[in-house]
Scaffold this motif. Sequence first.
Motif, PDB file in Angstrom:
ATOM      1  N   GLN A  81       0.803  -1.219   0.000  1.00  0.00           N
ATOM      2  CA  GLN A  81       0.000   0.000   0.000  1.00  0.00           C
ATOM      3  C   GLN A  81       0.838   1.272   0.000  1.00  0.00           C
ATOM      4  N   GLU A  82       2.004   1.228   0.660  1.00  0.00           N
ATOM      5  CA  GLU A  82       2.740   2.463   0.895  1.00  0.00           C
ATOM      6  C   GLU A  82       4.198   2.466   0.442  1.00  0.00           C
ATOM      7  N   GLY A  83       4.842   1.309   0.405  1.00  0.00           N
ATOM      8  CA  GLY A  83       6.279   1.270   0.110  1.00  0.00           C
ATOM      9  C   GLY A  83       7.047   0.869   1.347  1.00  0.00           C
ATOM     10  N   PHE A  84       7.536   1.847   2.109  1.00  0.00           N
ATOM     11  CA  PHE A  84       8.277   1.537   3.329  1.00  0.00           C
ATOM     12  C   PHE A  84       7.338   0.970   4.395  1.00  0.00           C
ATOM     13  N   VAL A  85       7.794  -0.066   5.091  1.00  0.00           N
ATOM     14  CA  VAL A  85       7.073  -0.581   6.253  1.00  0.00           C
ATOM     15  C   VAL A  85       7.443   0.250   7.470  1.00  0.00           C
ATOM     16  N   TYR A  86       8.739   0.488   7.637  1.00  0.00           N
ATOM     17  CA  TYR A  86       9.190   1.335   8.747  1.00  0.00           C
ATOM     18  C   TYR A  86       9.236   2.786   8.252  1.00  0.00           C
ATOM     19  N   TYR A  90       9.362   2.647  15.886  1.00  0.00           N
ATOM     20  CA  TYR A  90      10.551   2.111  16.553  1.00  0.00           C
ATOM     21  C   TYR A  90      10.967   0.780  15.939  1.00  0.00           C
ATOM     22  N   SER A  91      12.263   0.637  15.693  1.00  0.00           N
ATOM     23  CA  SER A  91      12.856  -0.598  15.191  1.00  0.00           C
ATOM     24  C   SER A  91      13.613  -1.271  16.328  1.00  0.00           C
ATOM     25  N   VAL A  92      13.214  -2.485  16.671  1.00  0.00           N
ATOM     26  CA  VAL A  92      13.895  -3.236  17.726  1.00  0.00           C
ATOM     27  C   VAL A  92      15.337  -3.524  17.321  1.00  0.00           C
ATOM     28  N   TYR A  93      15.540  -3.868  16.062  1.00  0.00           N
ATOM     29  CA  TYR A  93      16.878  -4.201  15.578  1.00  0.00           C
ATOM     30  C   TYR A  93      17.811  -2.996  15.649  1.00  0.00           C
ATOM     31  N   ARG A  97      13.947   4.885  16.291  1.00  0.00           N
ATOM     32  CA  ARG A  97      12.933   5.068  15.257  1.00  0.00           C
ATOM     33  C   ARG A  97      13.608   5.024  13.883  1.00  0.00           C
ATOM     34  N   HIS A  98      12.864   4.507  12.918  1.00  0.00           N
ATOM     35  CA  HIS A  98      13.495   4.287  11.611  1.00  0.00           C
ATOM     36  C   HIS A  98      12.531   4.639  10.486  1.00  0.00           C
ATOM     37  N   GLY A  99      13.043   5.355   9.489  1.00  0.00           N
ATOM     38  CA  GLY A  99      12.295   5.581   8.268  1.00  0.00           C
ATOM     39  C   GLY A  99      11.438   6.826   8.262  1.00  0.00           C
ATOM     40  N   SER A 100      10.824   7.070   7.122  1.00  0.00           N
ATOM     41  CA  SER A 100       9.921   8.202   6.941  1.00  0.00           C
ATOM     42  C   SER A 100       8.759   7.762   6.048  1.00  0.00           C
ATOM     43  N   PRO A 101       7.625   8.469   6.096  1.00  0.00           N
ATOM     44  CA  PRO A 101       6.459   8.074   5.293  1.00  0.00           C
ATOM     45  C   PRO A 101       6.750   8.095   3.796  1.00  0.00           C
ATOM     46  N   SER A 102       6.185   7.123   3.073  1.00  0.00           N
ATOM     47  CA  SER A 102       6.424   7.042   1.629  1.00  0.00           C
ATOM     48  C   SER A 102       5.138   6.832   0.843  1.00  0.00           C
TER      49      SER A 102
END
Length: 352
Positions: A81-86, A90-93, A97-102
């Motif tokens: 639906q959007e591209g990026f999941v993150y 927050y990313s546990v790995y 926080r990781h990423g931006s809206p796409s």
Amino acid sequence: LFDLREAVHRQGKKLGRTVAVIAESDLNDARVLNSSSRGGYDLDAQWNDDFHHCVHAVLTGERDGYYQDFGDIRQLVKALQEGFVYSGQYSVYRKRRHGSPSKHLPPGKFVVFSQNHDQVGNRMAGDRLIGLAPFEALKLSAGINLLSPNLPLLFMGEEYGEKAPFQYFVDHSDRELIEAVRRGRREEFAAFQWEGEAPDPRDEATFLRSKIDLGLRHQGNHRALFDLYKMLIKLRKEVPSLSVLTRKGMEARLFEGTKAIRVKREHGGDRVVCFFNFDSRPVNVSPSLGDGLWQRILESASERWGGPGGTGWPEFIRSGGPETSFNLGAYGFVLYRQAGPNKGLAERSGVS
């Protein structure tokens, strides 16, 4: 990056060629793809590692390393639906926080894949998906990739189920550099629970083990998988709703309580619906097709594709009457197209 893109495009124009600048980035930074008017670098596309991680984690059950951030089937729906999941959560790995809206970016900006040289070559043993998931899951990964609205990338040999590993190898002459590579590989594997000794990148045997066998394309299930890939590419090229790189007219939804996804796509009056089951068990789903007559143009469980045989999905479904449910086999997918002027595509293509 923007200057690089501009320089490459100018040179391409001089040469009379269309040249794309594609980023290999796992930053999930929309600026890489945003237009310059939005403060971005306006690259033509970028690899979407999130899509790969979603598919891989669901099909293999792996949760080590960066896969610990994945494994929820709803993430794959978001990737479609959007591209990026993150996109800022927050990313546990990564422990941040990781990423931006796409979501605002067209799907043609994202290159998607179920395997590539990084995701295979950066595994300690260089093992491919064929050694980690059952045959039906290989077909499913091909379906979700090639029937998506994104740019599909195929890794050498995946189209027929190559069995040889793709192990990391180098041919450096500098001893210190070679040792640095060996050390770096060991450190990279620390986040995963892989057992055994990593192949030596400098050993010629590592290279020789990674050579593919094209003859497999003509043997047993390898041939069936190869034929399926060719058919999916054919459908993607010939069916209007599958050939456009847009989310307009697309809807991706999860059947609640299952690992099954329904993807609807529409373009210029052409309409298709595909059902994907990412569970190792069959699931009953209600098609919920739009009104009219719908024709099955591909079922992955067909014996033609090396499957166990049809699971009861009829060749035609007339929607608008009482709701009916059908059994979607383990790791299976089924594609329907609304019948119309081109309803004979399945017969002409020999699809089943």
